[in-house]
Design a protein around this motif. Structure first.
Motif, mmCIF file in Angstrom:
data_model
loop_
_atom_site.group_PDB
_atom_site.id
_atom_site.type_symbol
_atom_site.label_atom_id
_atom_site.label_comp_id
_atom_site.label_asym_id
_atom_site.label_seq_id
_atom_site.Cartn_x
_atom_site.Cartn_y
_atom_site.Cartn_z
ATOM 1 N N VAL A 61 -33.179 62.941 8.422
ATOM 2 C CA VAL A 61 -33.740 63.017 9.797
ATOM 3 C C VAL A 61 -32.603 63.111 10.868
ATOM 4 O O VAL A 61 -32.720 63.659 11.711
ATOM 5 C CB VAL A 61 -35.178 62.187 9.860
ATOM 6 N N ALA A 64 -30.370 65.677 10.560
ATOM 7 C CA ALA A 64 -30.777 67.036 11.018
ATOM 8 C C ALA A 64 -30.857 67.078 12.462
ATOM 9 O O ALA A 64 -30.588 68.242 13.140
ATOM 10 C CB ALA A 64 -32.254 67.108 10.295
ATOM 11 N N GLU A 65 -31.236 65.844 13.122
ATOM 12 C CA GLU A 65 -31.129 65.843 14.506
ATOM 13 C C GLU A 65 -29.836 65.976 15.058
ATOM 14 O O GLU A 65 -29.553 66.599 16.185
ATOM 15 C CB GLU A 65 -31.744 64.472 15.034
ATOM 16 N N VAL A 69 -30.737 71.063 13.244
ATOM 17 C CA VAL A 69 -31.308 71.766 12.423
ATOM 18 C C VAL A 69 -32.777 71.118 11.883
ATOM 19 O O VAL A 69 -32.720 69.963 12.093
ATOM 20 C CB VAL A 69 -30.445 72.186 11.178
ATOM 21 N N SER A 70 -33.445 71.800 11.016
ATOM 22 C CA SER A 70 -34.547 71.273 10.519
ATOM 23 C C SER A 70 -34.330 70.154 9.378
ATOM 24 O O SER A 70 -33.314 70.397 8.902
ATOM 25 C CB SER A 70 -35.558 72.023 10.023
ATOM 26 N N GLN A 71 -35.166 69.100 8.936
ATOM 27 C CA GLN A 71 -35.075 68.374 7.831
ATOM 28 C C GLN A 71 -34.923 69.064 6.793
ATOM 29 O O GLN A 71 -34.348 68.817 5.725
ATOM 30 C CB GLN A 71 -36.016 67.266 7.837
ATOM 31 N N PRO A 72 -35.821 70.155 6.311
ATOM 32 C CA PRO A 72 -35.844 70.977 5.167
ATOM 33 C C PRO A 72 -34.269 71.501 5.071
ATOM 34 O O PRO A 72 -33.768 71.724 3.857
ATOM 35 C CB PRO A 72 -36.822 71.944 5.274
ATOM 36 N N SER A 73 -33.595 72.007 5.949
ATOM 37 C CA SER A 73 -32.059 72.473 5.863
ATOM 38 C C SER A 73 -31.470 71.532 5.615
ATOM 39 O O SER A 73 -30.438 71.968 4.688
ATOM 40 C CB SER A 73 -31.766 73.041 7.451
#
Length: 297
Positions: A61, A64-65, A69-73
């Protein structure tokens, strides 16, 4: 990863903490080499290299922040590198590149944090310059190009103009390309017809599409493209023949570019070394400036 030659690692800086950080960055860079990454994955890789000391401790998390980008990325990024998932990647980082968080960092206010981040960027640049060969090669390419087109659009225009201002004191024909539009390709073609053999590009985020198109056009015209970019993962990497990365600071509302500016000055030095009449030109300028009273002493 880019097929362009790049200078992204080097020896220590002479201080224990700086050397460990630079070494961790180099190991991360090595981990990412040889993998075809998407733009989002390149952002994650760039973020991890910039935050090499913290990377083994970041949650998916948090990463990603930081990377935007998104967490799945982040999960897909880890899988693309050959790991079962992000936890496996983080375990690997803790095993092979242990690092300590910077003590006292949380006590800095946002302005101090921005300055500290730039200091870290400069340390990474110093480590990369432990191998001066790429910069020296770039200096020879730029010195040998008559004229020398220097490209920089939008955020990078100041870097191009700054380089061009000083370069014109030692190089006989420097052409600044700091405006986009339909005439940009015409100006590149004109430089090539006049004898140019290389083009220097400063490329900073956010990267204009026009810059990528201009670099492709320049290479098709037969120019060797030397690029100073914010990362080896920048979109311009695969459109350059010689990539020289220098990270930007992202802690304020607008990016800061101390490292790219300093790298540009290092390129100027290398270019001067490759120009046999550089010193004579500088002395001539100083004499003319004194005669005209250009500067207040």
């Amino acid at each position: 990863m880019s097929d362009a030659e790049s200078s992204t690692s080097g020896g220590g800086t002479g201080r224990g903490g700086d050397s460990r950080t630079a070494s961790a960055s180099a190991r991360l860079q090595k981990l990412f080499e040889g993998h075809r990454l998407t733009p989002a994955q390149r952002r994650i890789a760039h973020c991890m290299v910039r935050r090499a000391a913290d990377a083994p401790f970041l949650s998916s998390v948090e990463l990603a922040e930081l990377a935007g980008v998104s967490q799945p990325s982040v999960t897909r990024f880890a899988v693309a590198l050959g790991f079962d998932g992000y936890p496996a990647l983080r375990r690997h980082l803790r095993e092979v590149a242990p690092a300590e968080r910077t003590a006292g960092a949380d006590s800095y206010n946002e302005y101090q944090q921005a300055v500290q981040a730039e200091i870290e960027n400069l340390r990474h640049l110093a480590a990369a310059l432990a191998d001066p060969a790429p910069v020296e090669r770039a200096g020879r390419l730029l010195a040998g190009s008559r004229p020398l087109p220097v490209l920089g659009l939008r955020a990078a225009s100041a870097q191009a103009r700054g380089f061009g201002y000083f370069a014109a004191k030692v190089h006989p024909d420097v052409r600044i390309l700091d405006e986009g539009g339909t005439m940009l390709a015409d100006r590149i073609d004109a430089a090539r017809r006049a004898g140019a053999s290389a083009l220097l590009c400063f490329a900073l985020p956010r990267h204009p599409r026009e810059v990528v198109e201009a670099l492709d056009h320049a290479r098709e015209a037969g120019l060797t493209v030397v690029t100073v970019a914010d990362s080896a993962f920048a979109p311009v990497a695969k459109h350059s023949d010689l990539l020289l990365p220098a990270a930007v600071g992202t802690g304020l509302a607008f990016d800061t570019a101390c490292a790219p500016m300093l790298l540009g000055r290092a390129l100027l030095e290398a270019m001067c070394d490759a120009l046999p009449d550089a010193q004579a030109r500088l002395e001539e300028f100083d004499a003319q400036a004194a005669e005209r009273g250009l500067f207040v002493e």
